[in-house]
Design a protein around this motif. Structure first.
Motif, PDB file in Angstrom:
ATOM      1  N   GLY A   1       0.785  -1.226   0.000  1.00  0.00           N
ATOM      2  CA  GLY A   1       0.000   0.000   0.000  1.00  0.00           C
ATOM      3  C   GLY A   1       0.820   1.280   0.000  1.00  0.00           C
ATOM      4  N   THR A   2       2.130   1.181  -0.150  1.00  0.00           N
ATOM      5  CA  THR A   2       2.948   2.394  -0.194  1.00  0.00           C
ATOM      6  C   THR A   2       3.159   2.818  -1.643  1.00  0.00           C
ATOM      7  OG1 THR A   2       5.064   1.219  -0.316  1.00  0.00           O
ATOM      8  CG2 THR A   2       4.212   1.709   1.893  1.00  0.00           C
ATOM      9  N   PRO A   3       3.359   4.108  -1.867  1.00  0.00           N
ATOM     10  CA  PRO A   3       3.705   4.545  -3.224  1.00  0.00           C
ATOM     11  C   PRO A   3       5.149   4.174  -3.537  1.00  0.00           C
ATOM     12  CG  PRO A   3       3.774   6.401  -1.722  1.00  0.00           C
ATOM     13  CD  PRO A   3       3.263   5.225  -0.925  1.00  0.00           C
ATOM     14  N   ASN A   4       5.472   4.064  -4.804  1.00  0.00           N
ATOM     15  CA  ASN A   4       6.857   3.788  -5.188  1.00  0.00           C
ATOM     16  C   ASN A   4       7.597   5.116  -5.277  1.00  0.00           C
ATOM     17  OD1 ASN A   4       9.298   3.023  -6.165  1.00  0.00           O
ATOM     18  ND2 ASN A   4       8.552   2.110  -8.036  1.00  0.00           N
ATOM     19  N   LEU A   5       8.353   5.418  -4.248  1.00  0.00           N
ATOM     20  CA  LEU A   5       9.153   6.641  -4.215  1.00  0.00           C
ATOM     21  C   LEU A   5      10.648   6.346  -4.302  1.00  0.00           C
ATOM     22  CD1 LEU A   5       7.300   8.564  -1.335  1.00  0.00           C
ATOM     23  CD2 LEU A   5       6.885   8.683  -3.809  1.00  0.00           C
ATOM     24  N   VAL A   6      11.028   5.064  -4.444  1.00  0.00           N
ATOM     25  CA  VAL A   6      12.447   4.705  -4.445  1.00  0.00           C
ATOM     26  C   VAL A   6      12.983   4.428  -5.842  1.00  0.00           C
ATOM     27  CG1 VAL A   6      12.449   3.859  -2.069  1.00  0.00           C
ATOM     28  CG2 VAL A   6      11.946   2.279  -3.951  1.00  0.00           C
ATOM     29  N   SER A   7      12.192   4.702  -6.867  1.00  0.00           N
ATOM     30  CA  SER A   7      12.673   4.500  -8.237  1.00  0.00           C
ATOM     31  C   SER A   7      11.947   5.458  -9.171  1.00  0.00           C
ATOM     32  CB  SER A   7      12.425   3.057  -8.693  1.00  0.00           C
ATOM     33  OG  SER A   7      12.814   2.903 -10.040  1.00  0.00           O
ATOM     34  N   ASP A   8      12.671   5.909 -10.182  1.00  0.00           N
ATOM     35  CA  ASP A   8      12.031   6.721 -11.220  1.00  0.00           C
ATOM     36  C   ASP A   8      11.494   5.828 -12.332  1.00  0.00           C
ATOM     37  OD1 ASP A   8      14.342   5.954 -12.555  1.00  0.00           O
ATOM     38  OD2 ASP A   8      15.092   7.985 -12.833  1.00  0.00           O
ATOM     39  N   ASN A   9      11.706   4.524 -12.210  1.00  0.00           N
ATOM     40  CA  ASN A   9      11.239   3.517 -13.166  1.00  0.00           C
ATOM     41  C   ASN A   9      11.774   3.740 -14.579  1.00  0.00           C
ATOM     42  OD1 ASN A   9       9.665   1.903 -11.363  1.00  0.00           O
ATOM     43  ND2 ASN A   9       8.214   3.597 -11.300  1.00  0.00           N
ATOM     44  N   VAL A  10      12.938   4.344 -14.671  1.00  0.00           N
ATOM     45  CA  VAL A  10      13.613   4.481 -15.959  1.00  0.00           C
ATOM     46  C   VAL A  10      14.733   3.456 -15.972  1.00  0.00           C
ATOM     47  CG1 VAL A  10      14.978   6.002 -17.444  1.00  0.00           C
ATOM     48  CG2 VAL A  10      13.067   6.924 -16.127  1.00  0.00           C
TER      49      VAL A  10
END
Length: 194
Positions: A166-175
């Motif tokens: 349930g947490t947002p993904n703030l540890v990657s820019d997904n690039v």
């Protein structure tokens, strides 16, 4: 017609010969030197990607950060950086916990405000490695944005805000990294992928 072809060929040889200079000869005299006398003005500082862009609140602050001697940036920008990170956490109803390097928020934001890229001549060059060698430089393959996000939002495991539970993904820019391997020589390009 045959004479015309020879004339074109002759003209091409003459043009090529005339346009090639002989400027690669060694010139006598003393080698060129760089004059470092005078007054120099810092125009910009280059450190970790995105720090200035994300943590300075206004364009005027961003410009000031660029021309501030890094050591002076601590007193000028650390409080702002800390309050902005606290605001990001507050937006998600959370508080900062020490990151995977064990840095508390004041220590982390002090390092961010200093914003110099460390280099270690005695350690492998790495922005961060799983072996625990942090900030000894920047290798070509290092994903510095993801590492920065992990240090900011990963908590003490590196996965606090990883998009799970349930947490947002703030540890990657997904690039993703560019496919292939970079060359070992400047400009360190990766072969084209088709």
């Amino acid at each position: 017609m045959k004479i015309f072809k020879y004339l074109i060929a002759f003209t091409a040889v003459v043009v090529l010969t005339v346009s090639c200079g002989d400027d690669d000869d060694i010139v006598g005299g003393n080698p060129a030197t760089t004059d470092f006398s005078g007054t120099f003005i810092q125009q910009d500082q280059m450190g970790r990607p995105g720090i200035n862009t994300v943590f300075t609140p206004t364009e005027a602050d961003e410009n000031m950060f660029n021309v501030t001697i890094p050591a002076n940036g601590i007193s000028m920008f650390q409080p702002t950086f800390q309050s902005r990170i606290e605001a990001y956490y507050n937006a998600y109803g959370a508080t900062y916990e020490n990151n995977i390097l064990g840095l508390d928020l004041p220590t982390l934001t002090t390092a961010l405000a200093l914003d110099v890229l460390q280099v270690s001549p005695d350690a492998p060059t790495s922005y961060f490695s799983a072996a625990g060698v942090p900030l000894t430089g920047r290798a070509i393959e290092d994903d510095v944005i993801d590492v920065s996000l992990i240090l900011l939002f990963g908590g003490n495991t590196g996965a606090r805000f990883d998009g799970n539970n349930g947490t947002p993904n703030l540890v990657s820019d997904n690039v993703a990294q560019e496919a292939g391997t970079s060359s070992n020589t400047f400009p360190y390009l990766t072969a084209a992928q088709f």
